[in-house]
Scaffold this motif. Structure first.
Motif, PDB file in Angstrom:
ATOM      1  N   UNK A  21      67.895  67.150  80.713  1.00 52.72           N
ATOM      2  CA  UNK A  21      67.011  66.830  82.114  1.00 52.72           C
ATOM      3  C   UNK A  21      68.407  65.901  82.797  1.00 52.72           C
ATOM      4  N   UNK A  22      68.431  66.114  84.319  1.00 54.60           N
ATOM      5  CA  UNK A  22      69.478  65.340  84.800  1.00 54.60           C
ATOM      6  C   UNK A  22      68.399  64.573  85.774  1.00 54.60           C
ATOM      7  N   UNK A  23      68.501  63.296  85.498  1.00 56.38           N
ATOM      8  CA  UNK A  23      67.489  62.421  86.159  1.00 56.38           C
ATOM      9  C   UNK A  23      68.182  61.413  87.029  1.00 56.38           C
ATOM     10  N   UNK A  24      68.075  61.252  88.640  1.00 53.72           N
ATOM     11  CA  UNK A  24      68.767  60.437  89.419  1.00 53.72           C
ATOM     12  C   UNK A  24      68.386  59.224  89.163  1.00 53.72           C
ATOM     13  N   UNK A  25      69.325  58.224  88.946  1.00 52.16           N
ATOM     14  CA  UNK A  25      68.819  56.575  89.028  1.00 52.16           C
ATOM     15  C   UNK A  25      69.983  55.730  89.475  1.00 52.16           C
ATOM     16  N   UNK A  26      69.653  54.983  90.490  1.00 52.19           N
ATOM     17  CA  UNK A  26      70.638  53.937  90.801  1.00 52.19           C
ATOM     18  C   UNK A  26      71.866  54.326  90.852  1.00 52.19           C
ATOM     19  N   UNK A  27      72.267  55.144  92.022  1.00 49.28           N
ATOM     20  CA  UNK A  27      73.594  55.498  92.222  1.00 49.28           C
ATOM     21  C   UNK A  27      74.323  56.352  90.966  1.00 49.28           C
ATOM     22  N   UNK A  28      73.429  56.738  90.207  1.00 51.41           N
ATOM     23  CA  UNK A  28      73.962  57.753  89.469  1.00 51.41           C
ATOM     24  C   UNK A  28      72.742  58.552  88.522  1.00 51.41           C
ATOM     25  N   UNK A  29      73.027  58.559  87.289  1.00 52.58           N
ATOM     26  CA  UNK A  29      72.064  59.610  86.693  1.00 52.58           C
ATOM     27  C   UNK A  29      71.784  59.311  85.389  1.00 52.58           C
ATOM     28  N   UNK A  30      70.704  59.553  84.928  1.00 53.37           N
ATOM     29  CA  UNK A  30      70.355  59.454  83.352  1.00 53.37           C
ATOM     30  C   UNK A  30      70.052  60.958  82.681  1.00 53.37           C
ATOM     31  N   UNK A  44      75.083  58.012  83.512  1.00 51.29           N
ATOM     32  CA  UNK A  44      76.553  58.722  84.176  1.00 51.29           C
ATOM     33  C   UNK A  44      76.710  58.055  85.811  1.00 51.29           C
ATOM     34  N   UNK A  45      77.770  57.640  85.742  1.00 52.65           N
ATOM     35  CA  UNK A  45      78.096  57.100  87.237  1.00 52.65           C
ATOM     36  C   UNK A  45      78.670  58.152  88.025  1.00 52.65           C
ATOM     37  N   UNK A  46      78.353  57.909  89.412  1.00 52.94           N
ATOM     38  CA  UNK A  46      78.976  58.902  90.390  1.00 52.94           C
ATOM     39  C   UNK A  46      80.241  58.048  91.058  1.00 52.94           C
ATOM     40  N   UNK A  47      81.272  58.718  90.978  1.00 55.27           N
ATOM     41  CA  UNK A  47      82.681  58.101  91.516  1.00 55.27           C
ATOM     42  C   UNK A  47      83.019  56.949  90.692  1.00 55.27           C
ATOM     43  N   UNK A  48      82.384  56.681  89.877  1.00 50.61           N
ATOM     44  CA  UNK A  48      82.726  55.442  88.838  1.00 50.61           C
ATOM     45  C   UNK A  48      82.191  55.733  87.441  1.00 50.61           C
ATOM     46  N   UNK A  49      82.687  55.091  86.470  1.00 51.26           N
ATOM     47  CA  UNK A  49      82.473  55.315  85.041  1.00 51.26           C
ATOM     48  C   UNK A  49      81.269  54.320  84.785  1.00 51.26           C
ATOM     49  N   UNK A  50      80.256  54.865  83.917  1.00 54.19           N
ATOM     50  CA  UNK A  50      79.262  54.127  83.778  1.00 54.19           C
ATOM     51  C   UNK A  50      79.047  54.235  81.974  1.00 54.19           C
TER      52      UNK A  50
END
Length: 476
Positions: A377-386, A397-403
């Motif tokens: 499951x790709x679940x969008x959360x707070x500027x990224x995903x779970x 998972x971060x977008x444009x950055x490492x989380x």
């Protein structure tokens, strides 16, 4: 995350008598050869003159060393010998009598600490798999049951159980676990307080694999060896043992097809490889501690590559010619800036913050990290995903950055993005050489999750996110 303790003093290449250009050339050559490194540290005349980590790898992170662990076990053996608790002539059957099989061969009875250290027990190939199959609950006994086609002391064969047996012998005679012994006698006196160990299912440290250390700790170990066991004004390892362990005891052989890498055909010491220049400790996928006494040089490398020889070649071709060459402070600054900017690029693409997706994992892809049919499951959360994998594994998972997250105990650093109708994420198991690339196809409703390099212990992602890793010792 704990702050990084500085173990070695810092300087610059120019101040330490080498050219920054040679280190720049090394970085260029590694890049040109597509050798994936995670970190590098160059120590000249006792000072760190260059250090860099390819983000998301970083200075404070311990990194799995694979078989470079063996060189640390060798030092533990030397400490036990120095304490009068063990000798090179001591036999396995005498130190570990409760692990002796009833049908042991005469050669098995003769095997000594020397044979184990030099990997000259008489096997022609690594006996790990067969030993484990013969005795799933006792690798020492399994090792002694594997037939010995060659006489002991006559032929080198890279043989993982030899180091496992040595670890158990050290523990028996000292009454201490291998990690505890090395913490007390080696790591804490050096200022290293973050050694982590993977273990077999019984809880014992592998000995031949499984130690996690920071790059600086690896470099400091090399510096300790270079100084013949002296750390500042404190003697941690006997001078005689360092000399003995790092000299050639047996020749090493090419592969059956006649091929072989140059720095692995120079001979073997006591859990150290003899190199064309100096010697090195070596772990799978590019974990190296290279010691070159003639140039007062130590190089520590971590990575994810099958080209360890290419790293050694690059050190010889690029660094050694730069010894005792004039440099400039401007060149030092240019190099330092480049080293600060080393990075793997986060996944390119868009965020699409309102888009979620459920898919089924296809494990037929080569090097799959998850079982077939796992729900993804790709679940969008707070500027990224779970990312959800099945019922129990969640990775941020971060977008444009490492989380970073630690879903099962071991940290994962991840970044991802939508590329059209495909979601892509890179999951770095950041204290190891390994990462998983997740690709989810929204149109097909399928996902794949594949390793960059499959871990030698198991392809199961869930297993490698547990700390400490506890598994059967099927590692080379």
């Amino acid at each position: 995350m704990p702050s990084q303790r500085v173990v070695l003093p810092r300087s610059t290449p120019t101040a330490s008598g080498m050219s920054s250009r040679s280190i720049t050339a090394l970085l260029d050559r590694l890049e040109a050869r597509s050798v994936e490194c995670h970190s590098i540290m160059v120590v000249r005349r006792g000072h760190v003159v260059a250090e860099g980590w390819w983000a998301p790898y970083s200075a404070e992170r311990p990194h799995l060393l694979y078989s470079l662990t063996k060189s640390f076990t060798s030092i533990a053996v030397g400490l036990a010998i120095a304490d009068g608790l063990l000798s090179l002539d001591d036999r396995v059957v005498d130190v570990l009598p409760d692990h002796v099989p009833a049908d042991i061969s005469e050669q098995g009875r003769r095997l000594t600490v020397h044979h184990l250290l030099s990997m000259t027990a008489g096997h022609r190939t690594d006996s790990l798999t067969e030993a484990w199959q013969l005795e799933p609950g006792d690798l020492v006994k399994g090792f002694l049951r594997v037939p010995f086609p060659d006489a002991e002391g006559t032929r080198h064969a890279y043989d993982n159980p030899t180091t496992f047996v040595l670890a158990r012998m050290v523990e028996r005679v000292t009454g201490r676990g291998l990690p505890e012994l090395l913490d007390e006698r080696l790591f804490r006196p050096m200022g290293v307080d973050h050694a982590e160990w993977d273990r077999v299912a019984s809880g014992a440290a592998f000995g031949f694999h499984g130690l996690h250390l920071t790059t600086e700790a690896v470099a400091a170990f090399g510096e300790l060896l270079l100084r013949k066991g002296l750390w500042g004004d404190r003697r941690l390892v006997p001078h005689e043992w360092v000399e003995l362990a790092t000299r050639r005891h047996i020749g090493t052989l090419p592969f059956e097809d006649g091929s072989g890498d140059a720095d692995y055909l120079c001979g073997y010491g006591y859990q150290f490889w003899i190199s064309r220049h100096g010697y090195h400790g070596d772990g799978s996928f590019g974990q190296l501690c290279v010691v070159v006494p003639s140039h007062d040089l130590v190089v520590a490398v971590t990575g994810a590559t099958t080209q360890a020889q290419a790293i050694l070649d690059t050190i010889w071709e690029c660094l050694l010619p730069g010894m005792d060459q004039a440099g400039s402070t401007r060149e030092d600054e240019i190099l330092a800036d480049r080293l600060r900017r080393l990075s793997f690029a986060p996944v390119l693409g868009s965020a699409v913050p309102d888009r979620s997706l459920t898919a089924r994992l296809d494990a037929s892809a080569e090097n799959s990290a998850l079982p077939d049919g796992t729900t993804v499951i790709v679940d969008p959360v707070d500027g990224g995903w779970l990312l959800h994998f099945g019922a129990s594994l969640r990775v941020e998972v971060g977008h444009g950055e490492w989380r970073e997250s630690s879903p099962l105990g071991r940290p994962v650093v991840a970044a991802g993005a939508w590329q059209g109708n495909t979601f892509v994420a890179e999951l770095y198991v950041i204290t190891t050489p390994h990462r998983v690339r997740v690709v989810v196809d929204a149109d097909a409703g399928t996902a794949v999750a594949t390793w960059n390099i499959v871990p030698l212990t198991s392809p199961s992602l869930g297993l490698h996110l547990r700390s400490p890793l506890m598994t059967r010792p099927d590692v080379s």
